[in-house]
Design an enzyme around this catalytic site. Structure first.
Site, PDB file in Angstrom:
ATOM      1  N   GLU A   5      -5.281  -4.935  10.881  1.00 30.08           N
ATOM      2  CA  GLU A   5      -4.254  -3.923  11.080  1.00 30.08           C
ATOM      3  C   GLU A   5      -4.535  -3.132  12.355  1.00 30.08           C
ATOM      4  O   GLU A   5      -5.330  -2.165  12.329  1.00 30.08           O
ATOM      5  CB  GLU A   5      -4.253  -2.936   9.907  1.00 30.08           C
ATOM      6  CG  GLU A   5      -4.059  -3.576   8.562  1.00 30.08           C
ATOM      7  CD  GLU A   5      -3.506  -2.564   7.567  1.00 30.08           C
ATOM      8  OE1 GLU A   5      -2.364  -2.753   7.159  1.00 30.08           O
ATOM      9  OE2 GLU A   5      -4.203  -1.594   7.242  1.00 30.08           O
TER      10      GLU A   5
ATOM     11  N   HIS B 126      -9.481   1.262   5.139  1.00 29.12           N
ATOM     12  CA  HIS B 126      -8.186   1.436   5.795  1.00 29.12           C
ATOM     13  C   HIS B 126      -8.366   2.412   6.959  1.00 29.12           C
ATOM     14  O   HIS B 126      -9.140   3.365   6.857  1.00 29.12           O
ATOM     15  CB  HIS B 126      -7.155   1.966   4.794  1.00 29.12           C
ATOM     16  CG  HIS B 126      -5.774   1.972   5.361  1.00 29.12           C
ATOM     17  ND1 HIS B 126      -5.338   2.952   6.214  1.00 29.12           N
ATOM     18  CD2 HIS B 126      -4.752   1.086   5.236  1.00 29.12           C
ATOM     19  CE1 HIS B 126      -4.081   2.679   6.580  1.00 29.12           C
ATOM     20  NE2 HIS B 126      -3.712   1.544   5.999  1.00 29.12           N
TER      21      HIS B 126
ATOM     22  N   GLY C  36       2.988  -0.950   4.279  1.00 27.51           N
ATOM     23  CA  GLY C  36       2.954   0.425   3.803  1.00 27.51           C
ATOM     24  C   GLY C  36       4.374   0.903   3.557  1.00 27.51           C
ATOM     25  O   GLY C  36       4.956   0.669   2.499  1.00 27.51           O
ATOM     26  N   GLY C  37       4.966   1.521   4.574  1.00 26.29           N
ATOM     27  CA  GLY C  37       6.294   2.134   4.459  1.00 26.29           C
ATOM     28  C   GLY C  37       7.341   1.223   3.814  1.00 26.29           C
ATOM     29  O   GLY C  37       8.081   1.654   2.928  1.00 26.29           O
TER      30      GLY C  37
ATOM     31  N   SER D 148       3.484  -1.947  10.364  1.00 23.83           N
ATOM     32  CA  SER D 148       4.948  -1.979  10.564  1.00 23.83           C
ATOM     33  C   SER D 148       5.594  -3.306  10.155  1.00 23.83           C
ATOM     34  O   SER D 148       6.558  -3.755  10.772  1.00 23.83           O
ATOM     35  CB  SER D 148       5.295  -1.626  12.017  1.00 23.83           C
ATOM     36  OG  SER D 148       4.911  -0.295  12.290  1.00 23.83           O
TER      37      SER D 148
ATOM     38  N   ASN E   1       0.859  -1.190   0.000  1.00 27.14           N
ATOM     39  CA  ASN E   1       0.000   0.000   0.000  1.00 27.14           C
ATOM     40  C   ASN E   1       0.891   1.235   0.000  1.00 27.14           C
ATOM     41  O   ASN E   1       1.487   1.572   1.019  1.00 27.14           O
ATOM     42  CB  ASN E   1      -0.897  -0.039   1.255  1.00 27.14           C
ATOM     43  CG  ASN E   1      -1.754   1.212   1.391  1.00 27.14           C
ATOM     44  OD1 ASN E   1      -1.900   1.982   0.449  1.00 27.14           O
ATOM     45  ND2 ASN E   1      -2.330   1.413   2.567  1.00 27.14           N
ATOM     46  N   TRP E   2       0.949   1.884  -1.132  1.00 26.50           N
ATOM     47  CA  TRP E   2       1.853   3.041  -1.258  1.00 26.50           C
ATOM     48  C   TRP E   2       1.293   4.299  -0.602  1.00 26.50           C
ATOM     49  O   TRP E   2       1.977   5.306  -0.515  1.00 26.50           O
ATOM     50  CB  TRP E   2       2.124   3.346  -2.732  1.00 26.50           C
ATOM     51  CG  TRP E   2       2.998   2.360  -3.418  1.00 26.50           C
ATOM     52  CD1 TRP E   2       3.612   1.256  -2.872  1.00 26.50           C
ATOM     53  CD2 TRP E   2       3.399   2.383  -4.795  1.00 26.50           C
ATOM     54  NE1 TRP E   2       4.343   0.609  -3.818  1.00 26.50           N
ATOM     55  CE2 TRP E   2       4.238   1.279  -5.011  1.00 26.50           C
ATOM     56  CE3 TRP E   2       3.123   3.241  -5.865  1.00 26.50           C
ATOM     57  CZ2 TRP E   2       4.804   0.998  -6.249  1.00 26.50           C
ATOM     58  CZ3 TRP E   2       3.676   2.963  -7.091  1.00 26.50           C
ATOM     59  CH2 TRP E   2       4.519   1.855  -7.291  1.00 26.50           C
ATOM     60  N   LYS E   3       0.007   4.288  -0.255  1.00 27.06           N
ATOM     61  CA  LYS E   3      -0.634   5.488   0.294  1.00 27.06           C
ATOM     62  C   LYS E   3      -0.413   6.676  -0.659  1.00 27.06           C
ATOM     63  O   LYS E   3      -0.368   6.478  -1.869  1.00 27.06           O
ATOM     64  CB  LYS E   3      -0.125   5.761   1.709  1.00 27.06           C
ATOM     65  CG  LYS E   3      -0.228   4.495   2.589  1.00 27.06           C
ATOM     66  CD  LYS E   3       0.021   4.719   4.028  1.00 27.06           C
ATOM     67  CE  LYS E   3      -0.117   3.397   4.766  1.00 27.06           C
ATOM     68  NZ  LYS E   3       0.024   3.533   6.201  1.00 27.06           N
TER      69      LYS E   3
ATOM     70  N   GLY F 157       2.568   2.288  10.898  1.00 24.35           N
ATOM     71  CA  GLY F 157       3.545   3.373  10.778  1.00 24.35           C
ATOM     72  C   GLY F 157       4.303   3.695  12.056  1.00 24.35           C
ATOM     73  O   GLY F 157       5.021   4.691  12.117  1.00 24.35           O
TER      74      GLY F 157
HETATM   75  P1  PGA Z   1       2.903   0.471   7.604  1.00 30.65           P
HETATM   76  O1  PGA Z   1       1.445   0.693   7.006  1.00 30.65           O
HETATM   77  O2  PGA Z   1       3.432  -0.806   7.031  1.00 30.65           O
HETATM   78  O3  PGA Z   1       3.686   1.680   7.147  1.00 30.65           O
HETATM   79  O4  PGA Z   1       2.763   0.392   9.085  1.00 30.65           O
HETATM   80  C1  PGA Z   1       0.563  -0.389   6.898  1.00 30.65           C
HETATM   81  C2  PGA Z   1      -0.784   0.106   6.487  1.00 30.65           C
HETATM   82  O5  PGA Z   1      -1.178   1.213   6.796  1.00 30.65           O
HETATM   83  O6  PGA Z   1      -1.503  -0.609   5.793  1.00 30.65           O
END
Ligand code: PGA
Length: 256
Positions: free
Chosen positions: A170, A99, A237-238, A216, A9-11, A176
Site C-alpha cells: 500500500e 498499516h 478502505g473507503g 484508493s 478495512n473499515w478503519k 485515501g
Molecule cells: P483506501 O484505504 O482504499 O481508502 O485508500 C486503503 C487502506 O488504507 O488500506
C-alpha cells in the site's frame, strides 16, 4: 489468476448497529453473484467484531473477519490493548499488521510489526502485513529498498510458515487520496516482493504469501489491478464502507 482475495478495512467506521445493517445488505448483494470463488475478509472496528461474527454465522455469509491491530503480548498490564486470544474468541481469523496509519499516528515500527507477525501466527491468526513507501521515498527512488526493509524485519523469523501470511502493498500516497499507481507498476513491485521472499528470505516458492494491493481501490479500477498476474487481491478502505460498492468490486473481478 489465483482465487482473488478482497480485504475490507473499515478503519474507525461503523457502530454495532451500522455493522448489522451492512451485513444484511451484504447478504442480499452477495446472493446475486454467480459463485463464491473468492475470499472476502472484513476488518470492522474491535467493538463490532463479535456481533459481526455472530451475524456471519446466522446468515451463513462467505465472509471471514480480521482485526485492524492487536498487541503482541499474550496478556498483561497494557491499558487499552487487545490480545490475539481475545480476537480469536471474538471470531477473527486474520489481523492487519503495520498499516501505514498505525505506523504514522501510533508509532508502529518495523520491529513491532515483526513481533506482531510472530505473535499472530503463534496464536493461529493469519497476519496481513502492510508495507509501502511514502511519496518522498518514491520520488527519491527508494520504493524497493523501503519495502524490502519492511518485509525483512516483519518476516525475520521464517520458521513459522511465512506462506500462511498475506502481504498488502500500500503506497502511502495512494491511501485515501484517489491517486493510484499504474497496475503494471504494482505488478512489478509485487514480483520483486515475491522474489525477495524466495531469494533473500530463502522461503521457497510454496512459502510466498499472497500479495494484495491497497490504496484508493474502488469498483472502477479494481478489475485492472486484478488482471495483473502478480496481484492476488486488494485491500480497500473507503470503497468498502458500502456493502453495495464492495460487492460491485467483487463482481467486476469475478464476472466476465
Ligand atoms: P483506501 O484505504 O482504499 O481508502 O485508500 C486503503 C487502506 O488504507 O488500506
Amino acid at each position: 489468476m489465483t482465487r482473488p482475495c478482497f480485504v475490507a478495512n473499515w478503519k474507525m467506521h461503523k457502530t454495532i448497529e451500522e455493522t448489522r445493517t451492512y451485513f444484511i445488505a451484504l447478504q442480499k448483494k452477495l446472493s446475486e453473484l454467480p459463485s463464491q470463488a473468492w475470499d472476502l475478509i472484513i476488518a470492522p472496528p474491535y467493538t463490532a467484531i463479535f456481533s459481526a461474527s455472530e451475524q456471519i454465522k446466522a446468515l451463513s455469509l462467505p465472509v471471514q473477519l480480521a482485526a485492524q491491530n492487536f498487541h503482541f503480548e499474550a496478556e498483561g498490564a497494557y491499558t487499552g490493548e487487545i490480545s490475539s486470544k481475545m480476537l480469536c474468541e471474538a471470531g477473527c481469523q486474520y489481523v492487519i499488521i503495520g498499516h501505514s496509519e498505525r505506523r504514522t499516528y501510533f508509532g508502529e515500527t518495523n520491529q513491532t510489526v515483526g513481533r506482531k507477525r510472530i505473535a499472530a501466527q503463534q496464536s493461529g491468526l493469519i497476519p496481513i502485513v502492510c508495507v509501502g513507501e511514502s511519496a518522498k521515498e518514491r520520488e527519491e527512488g527508494k520504493t524497493l529498498s523501503v519495502i524490502k526493509r519492511q518485509i525483512e524485519e516483519a518476516f525475520a523469523e521464517t520458521t513459522l510458515g511465512v506462506g500462511l501470511s498475506l502481504v498488502a502493498y500500500e503506497p502511502l500516497w495512494a491511501i485515501g487520496s484517489g491517486k493510484t499507481p499504474m497496475p503494471s507498476d504494482v505488478n512489478k513491485i509485487h514480483q520483486e516482493i515475491a522474489g525477495f521472499f524466495e531469494s533473500t528470505l530463502e522461503t521457497g516458492k510454496k512459502e510466498i504469501p499472497r500479495i494484495l494491493y491497497g490504496g484508493s481501490v474502488n469498483e472502477k479500477n479494481v478489475a485492472a489491478f486484478m488482471k495483473e498476474p502478480h496481484i492476488d487481491g486488494v485491500l480497500a478502505g473507503g470503497a468498502s464502507l458500502s456493502a453495495e460498492t464492495l460487492v460491485q468490486m467483487i463482481a467486476s473481478v469475478v464476472i466476465h
